[in-house]
Design a protein around this motif. Sequence first.
Motif, PDB file in Angstrom:
ATOM      1  N   THR A   1       0.340  -0.811   0.311  1.00  0.00           N
ATOM      2  CA  THR A   1       0.110   0.280   0.067  1.00  0.00           C
ATOM      3  C   THR A   1       1.215   1.360  -0.118  1.00  0.00           C
ATOM      4  O   THR A   1       0.323   2.411   0.119  1.00  0.00           O
ATOM      5  N   PHE A   2       1.973   0.787   0.095  1.00  0.00           N
ATOM      6  CA  PHE A   2       3.009   2.105   0.284  1.00  0.00           C
ATOM      7  C   PHE A   2       2.121   3.392   1.360  1.00  0.00           C
ATOM      8  O   PHE A   2       2.536   4.497   0.646  1.00  0.00           O
ATOM      9  N   TYR A   3       2.099   2.821   2.476  1.00  0.00           N
ATOM     10  CA  TYR A   3       1.422   4.402   3.244  1.00  0.00           C
ATOM     11  C   TYR A   3       2.749   5.417   3.992  1.00  0.00           C
ATOM     12  O   TYR A   3       3.331   4.358   3.875  1.00  0.00           O
ATOM     13  N   VAL A   4       2.357   6.600   3.399  1.00  0.00           N
ATOM     14  CA  VAL A   4       2.754   7.569   3.762  1.00  0.00           C
ATOM     15  C   VAL A   4       3.171   7.744   5.052  1.00  0.00           C
ATOM     16  O   VAL A   4       1.312   7.350   5.543  1.00  0.00           O
ATOM     17  N   PRO A   5       3.702   8.288   6.062  1.00  0.00           N
ATOM     18  CA  PRO A   5       5.455   9.019   5.493  1.00  0.00           C
ATOM     19  C   PRO A   5       6.363   8.159   5.313  1.00  0.00           C
ATOM     20  O   PRO A   5       6.857   8.312   5.338  1.00  0.00           O
ATOM     21  N   TYR A   6       5.706   6.444   5.791  1.00  0.00           N
ATOM     22  CA  TYR A   6       6.384   5.889   5.980  1.00  0.00           C
ATOM     23  C   TYR A   6       7.630   5.430   4.629  1.00  0.00           C
ATOM     24  O   TYR A   6       8.565   4.983   4.617  1.00  0.00           O
ATOM     25  N   SER A   7       6.491   4.826   3.556  1.00  0.00           N
ATOM     26  CA  SER A   7       6.294   4.870   2.416  1.00  0.00           C
ATOM     27  C   SER A   7       8.570   6.308   2.088  1.00  0.00           C
ATOM     28  O   SER A   7       8.885   6.121   0.755  1.00  0.00           O
TER      29      SER A   7
ATOM     30  N   GLY B   1       6.714  17.899  -0.290  1.00  0.00           N
ATOM     31  CA  GLY B   1       5.886  18.429   0.748  1.00  0.00           C
ATOM     32  C   GLY B   1       4.306  17.386   1.346  1.00  0.00           C
ATOM     33  O   GLY B   1       3.641  18.560   1.633  1.00  0.00           O
ATOM     34  N   PHE B   2       3.871  17.565  -0.596  1.00  0.00           N
ATOM     35  CA  PHE B   2       2.011  16.836   0.190  1.00  0.00           C
ATOM     36  C   PHE B   2       1.532  16.057   0.979  1.00  0.00           C
ATOM     37  O   PHE B   2       0.633  16.472   1.423  1.00  0.00           O
ATOM     38  N   PHE B   3       2.539  15.266   0.637  1.00  0.00           N
ATOM     39  CA  PHE B   3       2.227  14.185   2.307  1.00  0.00           C
ATOM     40  C   PHE B   3       2.659  14.871   3.944  1.00  0.00           C
ATOM     41  O   PHE B   3       2.616  13.411   4.775  1.00  0.00           O
ATOM     42  N   ASP B   4       3.281  15.509   3.608  1.00  0.00           N
ATOM     43  CA  ASP B   4       4.550  15.598   4.824  1.00  0.00           C
ATOM     44  C   ASP B   4       3.709  16.610   5.732  1.00  0.00           C
ATOM     45  O   ASP B   4       3.895  17.898   5.269  1.00  0.00           O
TER      46      ASP B   4
ATOM     47  N   PRO C   1      -1.038  13.121   5.451  1.00  0.00           N
ATOM     48  CA  PRO C   1      -1.222  11.542   4.978  1.00  0.00           C
ATOM     49  C   PRO C   1      -2.013  11.285   4.448  1.00  0.00           C
ATOM     50  O   PRO C   1      -2.092  10.590   4.003  1.00  0.00           O
ATOM     51  N   VAL C   2      -3.262  11.807   5.068  1.00  0.00           N
ATOM     52  CA  VAL C   2      -4.465  10.918   5.004  1.00  0.00           C
ATOM     53  C   VAL C   2      -4.603  11.414   3.255  1.00  0.00           C
ATOM     54  O   VAL C   2      -5.969   9.976   2.627  1.00  0.00           O
ATOM     55  N   LEU C   3      -4.569  12.706   2.755  1.00  0.00           N
ATOM     56  CA  LEU C   3      -4.869  12.892   1.511  1.00  0.00           C
ATOM     57  C   LEU C   3      -4.341  11.513   0.264  1.00  0.00           C
ATOM     58  O   LEU C   3      -4.751  10.809  -0.897  1.00  0.00           O
ATOM     59  N   PHE C   4      -2.614  10.824   0.920  1.00  0.00           N
ATOM     60  CA  PHE C   4      -2.787   9.811   0.113  1.00  0.00           C
ATOM     61  C   PHE C   4      -2.882   8.832   0.266  1.00  0.00           C
ATOM     62  O   PHE C   4      -3.166   8.211  -1.109  1.00  0.00           O
ATOM     63  N   GLN C   5      -4.152   8.421   1.429  1.00  0.00           N
ATOM     64  CA  GLN C   5      -4.784   7.357   1.860  1.00  0.00           C
ATOM     65  C   GLN C   5      -5.832   7.506   0.375  1.00  0.00           C
ATOM     66  O   GLN C   5      -6.329   6.373  -0.196  1.00  0.00           O
TER      67      GLN C   5
END
Lengths: 94, 541, 204
Positions: free
Chosen positions: B147-153, B235-238, B245-249
């Motif tokens: 799933t490549f979830y940010v921020p970990y990815s 910085g979009f997901f940071d 980060p929820v935007l990434f999801q």
Amino acid sequence: MKHEDKHISSYSSLAIVLAVLLFLTAFSVWITGFHFGAFTVAVALIIACVKVATVLINFMHLKFENLFLKLLVTGVFVMFTLVIILTFVDYYFR
Amino acid sequence: MSISGSETQVSYLDYQGKHKGIWSWLLSTDHKRIGLLYLYAIIVFFFVAAFLGLLMRIELIAPGRTIMEPQTYNGLFTIHGIIMIFVIVIPGLAAVFGNFFLPILIGARDVAFPKLNLFSWYLYMIGAILGVLSQFIGGGAPDTGWTFYVPYSVESSTNVIYALTAAFILGFSSILTGLNFIVTIHRMRAPGMGWMRMPLFPWALYATAWIQVLATPIVGITLLMVIAERVLNIGFFDPALGGDPVLFQHLFWIYSHPAVYIMILPAMGIVTEIFPTFSQKPVFGYGAIVLSSLAIAFVGYFVWGHHMFTSGMSYNARWFFSFLTFIVAVPSAIKVFNWISTMYGGSIDLKPPLLYAISFIFLFMIGGFTGLVLGSLATNVHTHDTAFVVAHFHYIIFGGMGFAFFAAIHYWAPKMFGRMYNFRVANIAWVLNFTGFNLLYFPLFIVGLQGMPRRSYDYLPQFQSGHVLSTVGAFILIAGLLLMVYNLVRGARKGEVAPANPWKGVTLEWKIPSPPPHENFDDIPVITSKPYLFGNNSDNK
Amino acid sequence: MSVHNTHAEHIDSETGKLGMWIFLFTELFLFGGLFLVYAVFRAKYSAEFHIAAGELNAFIGTMNTVFLLVSSMTVAMSLTAIQKGDRKLAMFLVLVTILLAALFMVNKYFEWTHKFEYGIYPGSEVLKNMSHGELLFFGLYYMMTGLHALHVLVGMVLLSINVVRIKSGSVNSNHYLMLENSALYWHLVDLIWIFLFPLLYLIT
């Protein structure tokens, strides 16, 4: 393969379409001088949508295409709008 | 219905084109050969990923370290997921059986863009190989989960960029296949085959193709954003830079939930072909099946939020997505009723394809019901990120798509290779697969409900009995899979020669020789009736 | 109603065009993902987006819009010309389109390098010291215009192939699917810009 019943846009009609598009561009630049507050984006987007529709219908010859393709193109924009709305069900109420 | 056999053309397997030897395959634009190229690639990658899965099961047989380090385990579940999802289940049925049978089922000689079709296969191979390589090169196997979830990815120092690029390329390949199928179905149906005379597997592929085309680009751009995030610090997901980060999801699941329907819709299409043939009875509720396919594709596009109930999404979004999720269960259930009604009163012939198709319904139902457990807000909070989820999606994806794949290969292998496999061995392999599968995944529902987290290398001793059962199941399943593949390969090479129509099917593929000739049909058939009319019925309508 | 080509035969025009349209849908959704991100951050940081947009040169933006609109017309006219059998005019109009695209890229180049001089680029110190909204605005600015510029380049390559094909006669008044599809692609590049322009330049 031969193109049966070709639809050809005349040079002059294309030039008129360009004139309309340029006018709309000038209009949207001019109108940003006024402050509509929250509506500024809405106005800019409405003008952009009109321009996009003009390009789709005239330059991209959508007016010559079959009903199915017209529906598809509309459908794609509707789908995207729904995605935006659904995402904002989250962001707006957060 | 006109019959167009072929005595004049050689089979596609013997056809000699411009290129010789291996190149006659690697440069072939014949949809049937491309279908087989996908099939062979998928079998290889499937066993790679299944082996990784088996290693994980062995690790989990006892708490604590068994055979590997925690970081190795993280790499394994990531690569297992990436290969299984992006390389096998998403392209799987459409690329193999869609390529092979879509043109035949609609009475065409090939897909609309044969060269593009071959190009998609090359993209697919590049993406797949890159995905596997990311396990071994440079900074170590990616450990983010598929799933490549940010921020970990963004933070992980492993080969995340390779895996992201692989997924991006595979997505592009999937888009091109979808595009090809839509145009093929629109433009190349045989004369007389109106939309409502089209068989149901093409219908399912049509619905699937639209999701592929309209959802995949979103994940494409999302993966690019994660790459930009890693490389350019954009910085979009940071959250530290104001991102979210929820935007990434959101972006990820806008694609990846519809992707589930990319997997399951062709599976549904395949079993819809199998039930009428082995019941010798017209499919029940043709129109309902068509509409439910389209409804699943459409509604399925708008349920992505149910993956994010615990992410901090707004309350209104949560109940709304939950509501939509329940809606999508309706067309799925309609299909199940249709399949069962098709069998009712038919003369049922319990051959291996039907065995797999019936077990598909059984497993898909379990997967579907547990999906509703996960789709309700309250129970989701309890089961979120537990082994329950793992069990649920394996029931849907492996039990659903996987078993439909097995059903399809047993149904169409005689047509594809012109030879028959051994029924007895196929039945034994089915028993092993079915028991192994349930033994492997059912205990995970229970330990999941008890609180066993997913993606965990270690666990509390109280979960051990469930895990032991599960690992035993894994071994049985692997044995069944190997036996099944052995039987099919042996059949394809040395089995007795298959007749043109071994199952008394009535769709177009059974009206041409086995294996099909190079150009499929000598003369394009003219369609004069609905599909699935058996015996005397075919004259009535 | 249906068409039957064999494994690698010539593709008829309706089929080819439908394929192109569907490809354009995927392109729309590719940019759509970015528009979604834009919408979310714009709603969250609207005041800061206004300030950041003030840094952009609306004049250059407007000029580029004009370039793209005119180029859209010339490529549409080149299709008219080829349909009427006037290959010379068609080639000339495609060349004008490429020239306008090049002017767009030159403008874009100066715009970007100008920003770089002020230290405004992804990950820069200047950007990090700005407010979150401004930082995200510039992130989006570079992602969106960068991806768009990539499409302009691809479009230029496609159009150049058309020039060669028209010259050699393989694109002619009977076979012009390639030009038709390249034109469709070029219009899409224009469409995306029509949305980008007000969202990035006109919200000051």
